[in-house]
Design a protein around this motif. Structure first.
Motif, short mmCIF file in Angstrom:
data_model
loop_
_atom_site.label_atom_id
_atom_site.label_comp_id
_atom_site.label_asym_id
_atom_site.label_seq_id
_atom_site.Cartn_x
_atom_site.Cartn_y
_atom_site.Cartn_z
N SER A 1 -37.73 61.39 51.43
CA SER A 1 -38.51 62.73 51.76
C SER A 1 -39.93 62.80 50.44
O SER A 1 -40.96 62.82 51.33
CB SER A 1 -38.60 63.41 52.35
OG SER A 1 -38.22 64.68 51.03
N PHE A 2 -40.12 61.84 49.27
CA PHE A 2 -40.90 62.42 48.80
C PHE A 2 -41.76 61.22 48.36
O PHE A 2 -40.57 59.94 48.68
CB PHE A 2 -39.33 62.67 46.93
CG PHE A 2 -40.56 62.52 45.86
CD1 PHE A 2 -41.16 64.20 45.44
CD2 PHE A 2 -41.59 61.15 45.63
CE1 PHE A 2 -42.12 64.46 44.29
CE2 PHE A 2 -42.23 62.11 43.67
CZ PHE A 2 -42.08 63.30 43.97
N HIS A 3 -42.80 61.10 48.45
CA HIS A 3 -44.07 60.57 48.86
C HIS A 3 -43.82 59.62 47.50
O HIS A 3 -45.30 60.21 46.29
CB HIS A 3 -45.45 60.33 49.73
CG HIS A 3 -44.71 60.67 50.53
ND1 HIS A 3 -45.64 62.08 51.68
CD2 HIS A 3 -43.79 60.31 51.63
CE1 HIS A 3 -45.04 61.86 52.40
NE2 HIS A 3 -43.94 61.47 52.81
N ALA B 1 -47.79 58.63 46.09
CA ALA B 1 -48.22 60.05 45.77
C ALA B 1 -48.47 60.52 44.32
O ALA B 1 -48.81 61.65 43.88
CB ALA B 1 -48.39 60.95 47.23
N GLN B 2 -47.08 60.10 43.57
CA GLN B 2 -46.82 60.84 42.57
C GLN B 2 -47.10 59.54 41.76
O GLN B 2 -45.82 59.56 40.93
CB GLN B 2 -45.60 61.66 43.01
CG GLN B 2 -45.29 62.21 41.47
CD GLN B 2 -46.09 62.58 40.26
OE1 GLN B 2 -46.93 61.96 39.78
NE2 GLN B 2 -46.72 63.51 40.27
N PRO C 1 -47.13 70.50 35.53
CA PRO C 1 -48.01 71.64 36.07
C PRO C 1 -47.17 72.06 37.56
O PRO C 1 -45.95 71.29 38.19
CB PRO C 1 -49.56 71.06 36.22
CG PRO C 1 -49.57 69.42 36.22
CD PRO C 1 -48.30 68.98 35.38
N SER C 2 -47.89 72.70 37.77
CA SER C 2 -47.21 73.48 39.33
C SER C 2 -47.77 72.69 40.07
O SER C 2 -48.93 71.63 40.17
CB SER C 2 -48.21 75.14 39.72
OG SER C 2 -48.01 74.73 41.21
N GLY C 3 -46.68 72.44 41.53
CA GLY C 3 -47.56 71.29 42.46
C GLY C 3 -46.73 69.99 42.72
O GLY C 3 -47.18 69.01 43.92
N VAL C 4 -45.88 69.45 41.61
CA VAL C 4 -45.86 67.62 41.04
C VAL C 4 -45.50 67.19 41.60
O VAL C 4 -44.85 66.48 41.78
CB VAL C 4 -46.44 67.59 39.93
CG1 VAL C 4 -48.18 68.12 39.37
CG2 VAL C 4 -45.65 68.31 39.06
N GLY C 5 -44.19 68.54 42.22
CA GLY C 5 -42.55 67.76 42.78
C GLY C 5 -41.72 67.77 42.51
O GLY C 5 -40.47 67.17 42.65
N THR D 1 -39.45 70.51 41.76
CA THR D 1 -38.59 71.04 42.46
C THR D 1 -38.39 70.02 43.39
O THR D 1 -36.17 70.00 43.53
CB THR D 1 -38.98 72.43 42.99
OG1 THR D 1 -39.18 73.40 41.71
CG2 THR D 1 -37.93 73.73 43.74
N TYR E 1 -50.05 68.53 44.96
CA TYR E 1 -49.41 67.96 46.26
C TYR E 1 -49.63 68.75 47.71
O TYR E 1 -50.78 68.86 48.42
CB TYR E 1 -47.97 68.28 45.99
CG TYR E 1 -47.79 67.08 47.78
CD1 TYR E 1 -47.75 65.41 47.04
CD2 TYR E 1 -47.36 67.25 48.38
CE1 TYR E 1 -47.08 64.89 48.73
CE2 TYR E 1 -47.01 66.42 49.70
CZ TYR E 1 -46.81 65.25 49.56
OH TYR E 1 -47.09 64.40 51.05
P1 ADP Z 1 -43.16 71.83 41.60
O1 ADP Z 1 -41.73 72.55 41.77
O2 ADP Z 1 -43.94 71.05 40.83
O3 ADP Z 1 -44.13 73.41 41.13
P2 ADP Z 1 -42.69 71.11 43.91
O4 ADP Z 1 -41.84 70.45 44.12
O5 ADP Z 1 -42.11 72.60 44.71
O6 ADP Z 1 -43.55 71.55 43.36
O7 ADP Z 1 -43.98 70.33 45.32
C1 ADP Z 1 -44.70 71.55 46.12
C2 ADP Z 1 -44.94 71.47 47.74
O8 ADP Z 1 -45.00 69.57 47.19
C3 ADP Z 1 -43.26 71.09 47.67
O9 ADP Z 1 -43.03 71.52 48.94
C4 ADP Z 1 -43.33 69.46 47.98
O10 ADP Z 1 -41.80 69.23 48.59
C5 ADP Z 1 -44.42 68.38 47.98
N1 ADP Z 1 -44.39 67.76 47.66
C6 ADP Z 1 -44.43 67.32 46.21
N2 ADP Z 1 -45.45 66.20 45.62
C7 ADP Z 1 -44.32 65.14 46.42
C8 ADP Z 1 -44.00 63.87 47.12
N3 ADP Z 1 -44.37 63.38 46.02
N4 ADP Z 1 -43.82 63.25 48.36
C9 ADP Z 1 -43.31 64.22 48.96
N5 ADP Z 1 -44.35 65.83 49.01
C10 ADP Z 1 -44.36 66.48 47.68
#
Ligand code: ADP
Ligand code: MG
Length: 253
Positions: A76-78, A81-82, A110-114, A116, A240
């Motif tokens: 489910s990871f795009h 988008a990364q 940084p935060s939100g880049v995927g 976790t 993201y």
């Molecule tokens: P981080 O840990 O880097 O702060 P997360 O992995 O928690 O970021 O991602 C934040 C949200 O965005 C989550 O719900 C995650 O599933 C989603 N997300 C982030 N990058 C992608 C991606 N490339 N494709 C799909 N979902 C993504």
């Protein structure tokens, strides 16, 4: 006579705890009759059913034990988008050779880049292959260490952290470790070094570990071990979450 044997087989399957095989016995016997299948084919189908059901059950149980905060998959990871994450590297990691070789994976950015998402996705992949996984945040780890100062970390918990095949420590860098906690974390990394895989995610660069752990010497010693066999993945870009928010509010991402 055949009813007697059937009752005996059913009772045997039950006492052997082969419950799926027991539930499907009649269906397989009927199919065997209708399609003129061999005894071996019936046995094969019956045992395959049992094994499949067991594997599914163990994945469900092990997923609970892994303590993932949410369930995410690599599928489910795009990746589009990364673009700073190389899909081929993730494909290689999905073979789980890194677990076999007890290598680490550091997901930085940084935060939100995927970070976790990828860590949990790889954890899920490992679980499905029968590898034991445990996920906790750096804050959870600190809470456990602080609780331990009062009660001592229970032996079984400490052994679990030392020995679980794949440990995922999320969000290193958001909280600072005091001296005692840093020493404990160092010992954890030493215990796992070259024996077990550890995935960490962090919003900080390794250069900042001296600050996070309050001591550049101990941070250096941690990194020396951890980075010896480690895949370091640097993710960049805008969050993201932020981009999804912009998309849903009609702004240009
Ligand atoms: P981080 O840990 O880097 O702060 P997360 O992995 O928690 O970021 O991602 C934040 C949200 O965005 C989550 O719900 C995650 O599933 C989603 N997300 C982030 N990058 C992608 C991606 N490339 N494709 C799909 N979902 C993504
Ligand atoms: Mg995260």
């Amino acid at each position: 006579m055949s009813e007697l044997i059937q009752a005996r087989v059913t009772a045997a399957l039950e006492s052997l705890h082969l419950n799926t095989a027991k539930a499907n016995l009649m269906r397989h016997l009927r199919a065997a009759q209708e399609r003129d299948l061999s005894t071996l084919a019936v046995l094969d189908a019956l045992l395959t059913d049992e094994l499949t059901a067991r594997k599914e059950r163990s994945i469900v149980v092990n997923t609970k034990l892994a303590h993932f905060p949410v369930l995410k998959t690599i599928d489910s990871f795009h990746f589009d988008a990364q673009p700073t994450l190389d899909r081929r590297v993730i494909n290689e990691l999905q073979t789980l050779a890194f677990v076999e070789r007890a290598e680490g994976i550091a997901l930085l950015g940084p935060s939100g880049v995927g970070k976790t998402h990828i860590a949990i996705g790889l954890g899920m992949k490992a679980l499905q292959a029968g590898v034991r996984v445990y996920f906790l945040s750096a804050q959870d780890l600190l809470d456990q260490i602080h609780a331990a100062q009062i009660d001592g970390i229970p032996g079984h918990k400490q052994r679990h952290l030392n020995n679980v095949a794949l440990l995922i420590i999320d969000e290193i860098g958001y909280v600072e470790f005091d001296k005692k906690a840093a020493t404990w974390f160092f010992q954890l990394l030493c215990q796992r070094y070259e024996r077990r895989s550890t995935i960490i995610t962090s919003n900080k660069a390794f250069a900042d570990w001296g600050e996070i752990f309050g001591d550049p010497v101990i941070a250096g010693a941690m990194l020396d071990r951890y980075l010896h066999h480690c895949h370091v993945l640097n993710l960049k870009g805008e969050s993201y979450r932020m981009r999804s928010r912009k998309r849903s509010s009609g702004e240009k991402a």
